[in-house]
Design a protein around this motif. Structure first.
Motif, PDB file in Angstrom:
ATOM      1  N   ALA A 182     -31.394  28.130  59.875  1.00 33.37           N
ATOM      2  CA  ALA A 182     -30.419  29.045  60.467  1.00 33.37           C
ATOM      3  C   ALA A 182     -29.049  28.386  60.457  1.00 33.37           C
ATOM      4  O   ALA A 182     -28.880  27.262  60.951  1.00 33.37           O
ATOM      5  N   HIS A 205     -37.429  28.531  57.271  1.00 30.83           N
ATOM      6  CA  HIS A 205     -36.037  28.975  57.181  1.00 30.83           C
ATOM      7  C   HIS A 205     -35.097  28.019  57.891  1.00 30.83           C
ATOM      8  O   HIS A 205     -35.512  27.252  58.753  1.00 30.83           O
ATOM      9  N   HIS A 208     -30.768  25.779  63.667  1.00 28.05           N
ATOM     10  CA  HIS A 208     -32.155  25.326  63.769  1.00 28.05           C
ATOM     11  C   HIS A 208     -32.817  25.400  62.408  1.00 28.05           C
ATOM     12  O   HIS A 208     -32.298  26.042  61.496  1.00 28.05           O
ATOM     13  N   VAL A 257     -36.838  25.869  60.808  1.00 27.90           N
ATOM     14  CA  VAL A 257     -38.166  26.278  61.255  1.00 27.90           C
ATOM     15  C   VAL A 257     -39.246  25.793  60.292  1.00 27.90           C
ATOM     16  O   VAL A 257     -39.112  25.933  59.078  1.00 27.90           O
ATOM     17  N   GLU A 281     -31.286  32.232  57.763  1.00 29.69           N
ATOM     18  CA  GLU A 281     -30.824  33.075  58.863  1.00 29.69           C
ATOM     19  C   GLU A 281     -29.346  32.754  59.051  1.00 29.69           C
ATOM     20  O   GLU A 281     -28.945  31.590  58.950  1.00 29.69           O
ATOM     21  N   PHE A 320     -31.342  37.962  58.549  1.00 34.32           N
ATOM     22  CA  PHE A 320     -32.214  37.115  57.732  1.00 34.32           C
ATOM     23  C   PHE A 320     -32.132  37.533  56.268  1.00 34.32           C
ATOM     24  O   PHE A 320     -32.201  38.725  55.968  1.00 34.32           O
TER      25      PHE A 320
HETATM   26 FE   FE2 Z   1     -34.550  31.392  63.240  1.00 37.26          FE
END
Ligand code: FE2
Length: 362
Positions: free
Chosen positions: A253, A251, A168, A170, A330, A317
């Motif tokens: 991931a 961020h 993902h 963000v 992440e 993280f």
């Molecule tokens: Fe996340």
């Protein structure tokens, strides 16, 4: 799940605007083990812009830098610092996707056009999303060359660390704007809201934030969107918005199947991570029950664990990887769980607050 009104095959690449693409690509190769696979610059006839293309399994990153003063890219980098400028989607039909998006209210950034060389053609367009971020829409079915026309093959081997894909990405948006962008992803790209966290889920003694996780029609792309919530002190989202100068990608991931290996390598190579107190690991067995991994090993590396109805996940993280407290990464290892580590939010935010206190930005 309803009809997918905006089919996206997946994330084609994530483009970063940076001051020095050569050094950024070196950092991502040395620390995260990406292979450098493509290049465009003065040597390939590009007079204004340099780009390096890096890959590891399904993750493709592009680092772009201006070669001259006055380049429009230079202005954005001067304002935001190095940042994620484009999360590009692979689509079946670029013209149709662009038409649908703009008819539904998206602002165009680049109209559909064809890039062509001896290796074939690419069709590409871009639309604007939050802040200075865009989503390019790309189809490369008729292209056999390196990345895109004008690029040449340029190979520098990285030592991979088991990164498999993007889980993902963000976005942080301004106070009161989360639902505006949630609606934008719903109305324009046919995303659905799969999870919501309010300030009761995500708050510590001092700071709070709200978050909604948006998912593409086919579930392949997941974009949580955060906004700050009122707290006693300045939240990490406020800190981001202030230093970044507006909304942007907070961020990304990255998925691994072996988080212990991936994080061991990253730490060996000098990537700094957030840490949680030892009490976190003392409470862990009671909170998540039986897991495959040795908790002692997880605690040495600082890896966090959370469980939901479908399984568990391991995550960690990094600290910001830019000078400004903006972009971080992440690393996530899913073992059945489809959630985002809600059980870790408190420990994580307290850890971020300790970092903010050191920066004098809490
Ligand atoms: Fe996340």
């Amino acid at each position: 799940m309803g009809v997918d009104t905006f089919p996206i095959r997946g994330i084609d690449h994530i483009r970063h605007y940076v001051n020095n693409a050569r050094q950024s690509s070196f950092f991502y190769r040395e620390t995260m083990g990406f292979n450098v696979v493509g290049y465009r610059g003065l040597e390939t006839g590009s007079q204004d812009q340099v780009d390096y293309v890096l890959e590891q399994e399904d993750v493709r990153l592009v680092f772009s830098a201006p070669l001259r003063p006055g380049h429009p890219m230079a202005e954005k980098i001067a304002y935001h610092g190095d940042f994620v400028q484009d999360i590009a989607f692979e689509v079946d039909d670029v013209d149709l996707a662009y038409k649908l998006a703009t008819e539904r209210g998206a602002k165009g950034w680049q109209e559909p056009h064809t890039l062509e060389d001896d290796h074939g053609k690419i069709r590409i367009a871009s639309i604007c999303t939050y802040g200075d971020t865009v989503h390019s829409l790309i189809n490369r079915d008729n292209y056999k060359g390196t990345f895109m026309p004008e690029f040449r093959e340029h190979f520098e081997q990285g030592v991979g660390i088991g990164i498999k894909g993007v889980d993902h990405a963000v976005g942080n948006v301004e106070l009161g704007k989360m639902n505006v962008w949630v609606k934008w992803y719903e109305d324009i790209l046919g995303f659905t809201n799969m999870l919501t966290f309010d300030d009761k889920d995500i708050s510590t003694e001092y700071t709070a934030l709200m978050s909604k996780v948006m998912s593409s029609g086919n579930g392949r792309v997941k974009f949580p969107i955060n906004e700050p919530a009122a707290g006693l002190k300045k939240s990490q989202i406020d800190e981001y918005l202030e230093f970044f100068g507006g909304a942007g990608v907070q961020h990304v991931a990255l998925i691994t199947d072996d988080i212990i290996h991936t994080v061991t390598e990253l730490q060996k190579r000098g990537v700094p991570f957030l840490t949680v107190p030892m009490t976190y690991y003392e409470e862990l067995p009671g909170r998540v029950g039986e897991i495959d991994e040795d908790i002692e090993v997880l605690s040495k590396l600082g890896i966090l664990v959370d469980r939901d109805d479908e399984g568990y996940l391991l995550q960690i993280f990094t600290k910001p990887i830019t000078d400004r407290p903006t972009l971080f990464y992440e690393i996530i290892n899913r073992k059945g769980a489809k959630s985002f580590g809600k059980g870790n939010f408190k420990a994580l935010f307290e850890s971020i607050e300790r970092e903010q206190a050191i920066r004098g930005t809490l």
